[in-house]
Design a protein around this motif. Sequence first.
Motif, PDB file in Angstrom:
ATOM      1  N   ARG A 121      14.763  -5.631  24.794  1.00  0.00           N
ATOM      2  CA  ARG A 121      15.391  -5.504  23.481  1.00  0.00           C
ATOM      3  C   ARG A 121      15.504  -4.047  23.054  1.00  0.00           C
ATOM      4  NH1 ARG A 121      13.543  -5.042  18.246  1.00  0.00           N
ATOM      5  NH2 ARG A 121      14.877  -5.951  16.606  1.00  0.00           N
ATOM      6  N   SER A 122      14.406  -3.293  23.155  1.00  0.00           N
ATOM      7  CA  SER A 122      14.448  -1.888  22.724  1.00  0.00           C
ATOM      8  C   SER A 122      15.384  -1.078  23.612  1.00  0.00           C
ATOM      9  CB  SER A 122      13.045  -1.280  22.721  1.00  0.00           C
ATOM     10  OG  SER A 122      12.558  -1.083  24.037  1.00  0.00           O
ATOM     11  N   LEU A 123      15.434  -1.406  24.890  1.00  0.00           N
ATOM     12  CA  LEU A 123      16.346  -0.716  25.810  1.00  0.00           C
ATOM     13  C   LEU A 123      17.790  -0.910  25.362  1.00  0.00           C
ATOM     14  CD1 LEU A 123      16.192  -0.682  29.674  1.00  0.00           C
ATOM     15  CD2 LEU A 123      18.270  -1.475  28.550  1.00  0.00           C
ATOM     16  N   PHE A 124      18.144  -2.143  24.994  1.00  0.00           N
ATOM     17  CA  PHE A 124      19.503  -2.402  24.517  1.00  0.00           C
ATOM     18  C   PHE A 124      19.789  -1.650  23.224  1.00  0.00           C
ATOM     19  CE2 PHE A 124      22.176  -4.870  21.587  1.00  0.00           C
ATOM     20  CZ  PHE A 124      23.397  -4.680  22.230  1.00  0.00           C
ATOM     21  N   LEU A 125      18.865  -1.709  22.277  1.00  0.00           N
ATOM     22  CA  LEU A 125      19.099  -1.061  20.985  1.00  0.00           C
ATOM     23  C   LEU A 125      19.245   0.452  21.133  1.00  0.00           C
ATOM     24  CD1 LEU A 125      16.638  -3.073  18.711  1.00  0.00           C
ATOM     25  CD2 LEU A 125      19.136  -3.262  18.803  1.00  0.00           C
ATOM     26  N   LEU A 126      18.392   1.072  21.945  1.00  0.00           N
ATOM     27  CA  LEU A 126      18.487   2.521  22.133  1.00  0.00           C
ATOM     28  C   LEU A 126      19.755   2.892  22.890  1.00  0.00           C
ATOM     29  CD1 LEU A 126      14.773   3.421  22.939  1.00  0.00           C
ATOM     30  CD2 LEU A 126      16.092   4.185  20.955  1.00  0.00           C
ATOM     31  N   SER A 127      20.131   2.097  23.877  1.00  0.00           N
ATOM     32  CA  SER A 127      21.360   2.366  24.628  1.00  0.00           C
ATOM     33  C   SER A 127      22.576   2.237  23.717  1.00  0.00           C
ATOM     34  CB  SER A 127      21.482   1.401  25.809  1.00  0.00           C
ATOM     35  OG  SER A 127      20.419   1.574  26.717  1.00  0.00           O
ATOM     36  N   GLN A 128      22.580   1.216  22.899  1.00  0.00           N
ATOM     37  CA  GLN A 128      23.665   0.998  21.954  1.00  0.00           C
ATOM     38  C   GLN A 128      23.793   2.187  21.002  1.00  0.00           C
ATOM     39  OE1 GLN A 128      23.013  -1.945  18.784  1.00  0.00           O
ATOM     40  NE2 GLN A 128      24.863  -3.003  19.509  1.00  0.00           N
ATOM     41  N   ALA A 129      22.660   2.626  20.446  1.00  0.00           N
ATOM     42  CA  ALA A 129      22.675   3.751  19.513  1.00  0.00           C
ATOM     43  C   ALA A 129      23.082   5.043  20.214  1.00  0.00           C
ATOM     44  CB  ALA A 129      21.294   3.908  18.880  1.00  0.00           C
ATOM     45  N   ALA A 130      22.561   5.264  21.425  1.00  0.00           N
ATOM     46  CA  ALA A 130      22.908   6.485  22.163  1.00  0.00           C
ATOM     47  C   ALA A 130      24.383   6.514  22.512  1.00  0.00           C
ATOM     48  CB  ALA A 130      22.057   6.588  23.426  1.00  0.00           C
ATOM     49  N   ALA A 131      24.937   5.373  22.900  1.00  0.00           N
ATOM     50  CA  ALA A 131      26.363   5.317  23.236  1.00  0.00           C
ATOM     51  C   ALA A 131      27.215   5.650  22.021  1.00  0.00           C
ATOM     52  CB  ALA A 131      26.711   3.931  23.776  1.00  0.00           C
ATOM     53  N   ARG A 132      26.865   5.077  20.863  1.00  0.00           N
ATOM     54  CA  ARG A 132      27.610   5.401  19.638  1.00  0.00           C
ATOM     55  C   ARG A 132      27.532   6.897  19.344  1.00  0.00           C
ATOM     56  NH1 ARG A 132      25.768   0.043  17.058  1.00  0.00           N
ATOM     57  NH2 ARG A 132      23.810   1.094  16.566  1.00  0.00           N
ATOM     58  N   HIS A 133      26.357   7.459  19.539  1.00  0.00           N
ATOM     59  CA  HIS A 133      26.125   8.884  19.293  1.00  0.00           C
ATOM     60  C   HIS A 133      26.971   9.734  20.241  1.00  0.00           C
ATOM     61  CE1 HIS A 133      23.577  12.455  18.453  1.00  0.00           C
ATOM     62  NE2 HIS A 133      23.657  12.675  19.751  1.00  0.00           N
ATOM     63  N   MET A 134      26.968   9.404  21.521  1.00  0.00           N
ATOM     64  CA  MET A 134      27.740  10.176  22.509  1.00  0.00           C
ATOM     65  C   MET A 134      29.235  10.113  22.213  1.00  0.00           C
ATOM     66  SD  MET A 134      25.612   8.926  25.880  1.00  0.00           S
ATOM     67  CE  MET A 134      23.878   9.354  26.105  1.00  0.00           C
ATOM     68  N   VAL A 135      29.709   8.929  21.839  1.00  0.00           N
ATOM     69  CA  VAL A 135      31.133   8.782  21.504  1.00  0.00           C
ATOM     70  C   VAL A 135      31.475   9.611  20.276  1.00  0.00           C
ATOM     71  CG1 VAL A 135      32.872   7.144  20.691  1.00  0.00           C
ATOM     72  CG2 VAL A 135      31.380   6.525  22.606  1.00  0.00           C
ATOM     73  N   ALA A 136      30.613   9.585  19.267  1.00  0.00           N
ATOM     74  CA  ALA A 136      30.872  10.334  18.038  1.00  0.00           C
ATOM     75  C   ALA A 136      30.960  11.830  18.294  1.00  0.00           C
ATOM     76  CB  ALA A 136      29.777  10.038  17.010  1.00  0.00           C
ATOM     77  N   TYR A 137      30.120  12.326  19.213  1.00  0.00           N
ATOM     78  CA  TYR A 137      30.127  13.753  19.531  1.00  0.00           C
ATOM     79  C   TYR A 137      31.103  14.098  20.649  1.00  0.00           C
ATOM     80  CZ  TYR A 137      26.232  15.005  16.485  1.00  0.00           C
ATOM     81  OH  TYR A 137      25.442  15.255  15.386  1.00  0.00           O
ATOM     82  N   GLN A 138      31.788  13.079  21.176  1.00  0.00           N
ATOM     83  CA  GLN A 138      32.775  13.262  22.240  1.00  0.00           C
ATOM     84  C   GLN A 138      32.177  14.031  23.428  1.00  0.00           C
ATOM     85  OE1 GLN A 138      36.118  15.069  20.058  1.00  0.00           O
ATOM     86  NE2 GLN A 138      37.055  13.048  19.954  1.00  0.00           N
ATOM     87  N   ARG A 139      30.987  13.574  23.836  1.00  0.00           N
ATOM     88  CA  ARG A 139      30.291  14.183  24.956  1.00  0.00           C
ATOM     89  C   ARG A 139      30.137  13.154  26.077  1.00  0.00           C
ATOM     90  NH1 ARG A 139      27.370  18.802  22.852  1.00  0.00           N
ATOM     91  NH2 ARG A 139      25.801  18.744  24.505  1.00  0.00           N
ATOM     92  N   PRO A 140      30.432  13.531  27.316  1.00  0.00           N
ATOM     93  CA  PRO A 140      30.139  12.612  28.422  1.00  0.00           C
ATOM     94  C   PRO A 140      28.640  12.376  28.488  1.00  0.00           C
ATOM     95  CG  PRO A 140      30.644  14.802  29.247  1.00  0.00           C
ATOM     96  CD  PRO A 140      30.939  14.828  27.781  1.00  0.00           C
ATOM     97  N   GLY A 141      28.228  11.152  28.699  1.00  0.00           N
ATOM     98  CA  GLY A 141      26.811  10.841  28.625  1.00  0.00           C
ATOM     99  C   GLY A 141      26.291  10.127  29.856  1.00  0.00           C
TER     100      GLY A 141
END
Length: 256
Positions: A121-141
């Motif tokens: 569960r925590s892996l999914f939540l952190l991945s979800q949040a990190a992906a949103r963050h990377m997209v917002a900053y337009q950075r390859p992740g």
Amino acid sequence: MREEIARLFDLTGRTALVTGARSGLGQAMALALAAAGADISGLGSSPMPETRKLIEEAGRGFCEIQCDLALLDDADEVVCGAAHELGPVDILVNCAGIIRRAEIGQLAIETWDEVLDVNLRSLFLLSQAAARHMVAYQRPGRIINIASLLSFQGGIRVAAYTAAKHGVAGLTRAMANELAPAGITVNAIAPGYMATANTLALRDDPVRSREILGRIPIGRWGVPQDIATAILFLASPASSYVTGTVVTVDGGWLAR
């Protein structure tokens, strides 16, 4: 040519958020990423002064985030907190995990929930949040999950852990499919039998330890440093065309 190869694995200017960085595999991966130039946010349920000391001695920035992943509710706050300290998160390593051993008939639902909450569960939540963050900053992740040999096998007396690690492998592939268009790769590493706290009971059992070593072609328990090259490859520009994979680092266990 040497300079070109070095650039492929250079993480200078990148920031990595590593869960479970206090010791064991998480600490080894955090140190490997720092040695390649990345600044590190280490997430754990208790202080990690040794990890801080080693990373700062390597000349990299370090911030510590204390969080009980079994109770994680606001993953966006965790990722934003890491970014506030060291800059936008480019690499997420989901390493934190727990294992609980019990016969199927005696496995309490509370234990099942605890293992699934921390390991999946925590892996999914952190991945979800990190992906949103990377997209917002337009950075390859890069999102790198720690799977297990029990992502492929059933194991004995570890039903919750096996279910969680099967889930990690499947979730890695599902996220890879959806996040590739945003320039985010998602991969996993499946360590073999490593000499860490999670395997202490097995290593202290002379019968089980002998059985395990007898099946490993290389003939020894792995050590956290054995993971370093895999994490560097999957976190670096060198792996930009690799996504949705589970890389085994197991001394040949699955080949046997």
